[in-house]
Scaffold this motif. Structure first.
Motif, mmCIF file in Angstrom:
data_model
loop_
_atom_site.group_PDB
_atom_site.id
_atom_site.type_symbol
_atom_site.label_atom_id
_atom_site.label_comp_id
_atom_site.label_asym_id
_atom_site.label_seq_id
_atom_site.Cartn_x
_atom_site.Cartn_y
_atom_site.Cartn_z
ATOM 1 N N ALA A 101 29.080 42.058 37.152
ATOM 2 C CA ALA A 101 30.393 42.576 37.124
ATOM 3 C C ALA A 101 31.592 42.245 38.304
ATOM 4 O O ALA A 101 30.804 41.193 39.323
ATOM 5 C CB ALA A 101 29.809 43.797 38.023
ATOM 6 N N MET A 131 34.006 47.921 41.521
ATOM 7 C CA MET A 131 32.137 48.471 40.296
ATOM 8 C C MET A 131 32.479 49.738 40.655
ATOM 9 O O MET A 131 32.066 50.574 41.561
ATOM 10 C CB MET A 131 31.502 47.307 41.143
ATOM 11 N N ALA A 158 28.663 49.980 36.522
ATOM 12 C CA ALA A 158 27.992 48.391 37.273
ATOM 13 C C ALA A 158 26.595 48.893 37.369
ATOM 14 O O ALA A 158 26.095 47.726 37.751
ATOM 15 C CB ALA A 158 29.137 48.044 38.334
#
Lengths: 415, 415
Positions: free
Chosen positions: A391, A395, A399
């Motif tokens: 990621a 996030m 994520a």
């Protein structure tokens, strides 16, 4: 068994049932936690007082005490956040892609929880609720390792969570708190690949660095932000000044605030004074290269180290540049690949900037301050990743997910 | 500057130009490398002889010598692989998603190279070409750290690559070889976060473990495979036997080969002998639990360690189980989350297996041997990830990419 192994094993054992739990079951558990925090308010605040008293005895700074402090209002905010999280779409189970192979195998990739997440953080008990709830929403078990200075608060909060989980359809073991907050045990936790799928450090650069240095478990890194605003020759005066001042001063302590302004020499010829006056009026200390210092009396000379420094304060470095290429080269040398902005009316310069600057978020004619899971519309934020794997940038819930391949056959064997 | 810093800096400097290179430019460079390998055949094979002679002097095993050996045919295979790679779609620049925020900001996520990749491998010079070409196709610079026992071969191959790059539009510095193959320098490389975005170890479990232990740079982990085939009570006799024998014997040395068979007791009542006879006829040594050993004379008792062992050999452990839940629990205890198969005609058992088994690839009525980038149709394979972050299962070109957010504004500042 040690506290670490007992808790890690309990989290790992909860993982399978959690991964199979439905969206309704997970949302019901979040609601129950929100309710339980209100029910347990008195005991949570009492526990928090013990931590605060101990902190005061140890000479904890006012700002750290403020981070540690829980109040009735702050507990209510936690409950509100839990209810907002319920509203977000559940990413687990999503069919990401399906295709068929010439041999007849049908391959489907589906989104699944990561498994067991190790959360490592400092004396901020709100992270206990925040991290636990994000993990539960995504079907992950979590092993919490907070600071010893918040242990009473964390214990009380996790007790509320576990009470709520016991009454829910989710496994009670899904949220575990390490009682042993020694460094030795933390070091063992960072290498517990048999039980943990990922570590997420949340806190100071020193904490993140310690986890990175010691861990063999993969780390979801959230890092520093040495962000820049480049004002091109064609930039509109008012827009450029507004963006630069906003990026620097709206909240200087955060990672997406700007630390350096790169100003095109032609734009400077007309507007530099207005920009620097506005910054100064907002209480910003200006550190400049030779051209800036000779032009502006209040500016002090920037040292080499200044260009690489994340001040998190009302200080800015200013450098005059000859073109967009010089700006890009400066950013790629000193930046931390977080958030970078160009203010310009010249399309090809924006294209070069977007193409060549290595950063998670690139802005054209907007402030760097928008790099944030909520501003991006994710509805939640685990942190802002400055690494390239898994990621990058803000996030959200995604994520905290992984995937698996489900392959349907009719007896295929490999020839 | 040390060899490490010189090479890492050169790779890092090539990164920006590489990220901006077009698909045609990248494919042209791959073609030029394919041609150059043929042009340089004599000098490459001479260099390889030096490594082989040294290896023989040091008593290198035949199988290691075979991995180290280059031949005219093997060089031709490398050139063919380079030309196949040209045919694959270029993932870089893909617009992954675009959305607009209520404040008017337009956010686009685009696919970009990771940056600089550190490749760590053993005495297999084919990895030099394989890794370099996959990195170039995805716009990544690469720092190669091969084995000292292949240094002459690697030097010759990288010279060919750099000759080809010099004549191409790509930066010549994109592929760098560490000449200093000491452990001390490797340890420094694993912590060179300032220059490297990711480390990819390729080779033995010991190599991967060493990189994981020592690195602060994120690692793309490819791991061990302790894979299982569960034969359910409803499994078709011939299909189940064919899949079990294929998964075990078709190529026992690889990570997606099966190591343990879990056989339902009801299926066993009718077909266990046929299964074990077929395995034995294929030269497989059978290690069983008590029920298997008492049933089948040739079976020897499995020790506790056997269930966790990746034999990579013609040995299999066999366990009788009472139901799908017992099979799932066994796999989640002893498996390495790689590839797991169920042979069954019972839909709800397949659903439970797909839902509850924690693995990168789950098969229904097919052999585990299909977990492979080529079998999945990716056209290339970086390795098979057994971790949960970034990529899970077979990794194609996408695993060598990251993303960035490009945000278009009209002067937005944060209020």
């Amino acid at each position: 068994m040690s506290d670490l192994l007992t808790k890690a094993t309990a989290a790992k054992e909860a993982r399978t049932a959690l991964a199979s739990s439905t969206t309704d079951e997970k949302n019901d558990a979040l609601e129950r936690i929100a309710v339980q925090l209100a029910v347990d308010e008195t005991s949570i605040l009492e526990a928090n007082s013990l931590d605060l008293e101990e902190g005061q005895r140890q000479g904890m700074s006012e700002s750290l005490q403020d981070r540690l402090r829980l109040t009735s209002d702050r507990l209510k905010e936690m409950s509100s956040a839990l209810r907002e999280l319920k509203q977000l779409a559940d990413p687990i189970g999503e069919e990401m892609t399906t295709w068929k192979r010439p041999n007849g195998l049908s391959i489907q990739q589906v989104r699944v929880p990561i498994g067991v997440i190790g959360m490592v953080y400092e004396a901020r008990p709100n992270v206990t609720i925040d991290a636990s709830s994000l993990c539960l929403k995504t079907g992950n078990a979590v092993l919490l390792r907070g600071s010893s200075t918040a242990i009473h608060s964390n214990r009380a909060l996790v007790k509320s969570i576990q009470t709520a989980l016991k009454a829910s359809a989710l496994p009670e073991g899904a949220v575990q708190l390490l009682e042993d907050t020694s460094r030795e045990t933390a070091a063992k936790m960072f290498k517990l690949n048999s039980h943990l799928d990922v570590l997420i450090p949340r806190g100071s650069a020193a904490l993140i660095q310690a986890v990175l240095e010691q861990s063999t478990v993969p780390v979801l890194e959230t890092g520093a932000g040495n962000c820049h605003v480049f004002i091109d020759s064609s930039a509109q005066k008012d827009m450029a000044i507004a963006i630069a001042v906003n990026a620097k001063t709206q909240r200087p302590s955060v990672c997406n605030a700007a630390e350096t302004l790169l100003v095109h020499k032609d734009w400077s010829a007309n507007y530099l004074k207005a920009l620097l006056d506005d910054l100064t009026a907002n209480g910003v200390e200006i550190r400049g290269d030779a051209s800036i210092v000779s032009f502006y009396e209040e500016a002090i000379p920037a040292e080499e180290d200044d260009w690489a420094t994340e001040y998190n304060d009302l200080i800015v470095t200013v450098k005059m540049v000859s073109d967009v290429q010089e700006a890009i080269a400066h950013i790629n040398t000193y930046g931390t690949t977080h958030s970078e902005a160009i203010v310009s009316e010249t399309t090809e310069h924006v294209t070069s900037f977007f193409q060549e600057v290595d950063a998670a978020a690139l802005y054209h004619n907007a402030s760097t301050r928008f790099t944030d899971g909520f501003e991006f519309g994710f509805g939640a934020e685990i942190g802002i990743s400055t690494q390239k794997l898994h990621a990058r940038g803000p996030m959200g819930l995604l994520a905290l997910t992984s995937s698996k391949y489900l392959i349907e056959g009719t007896g295929q064997i490999k020839g």
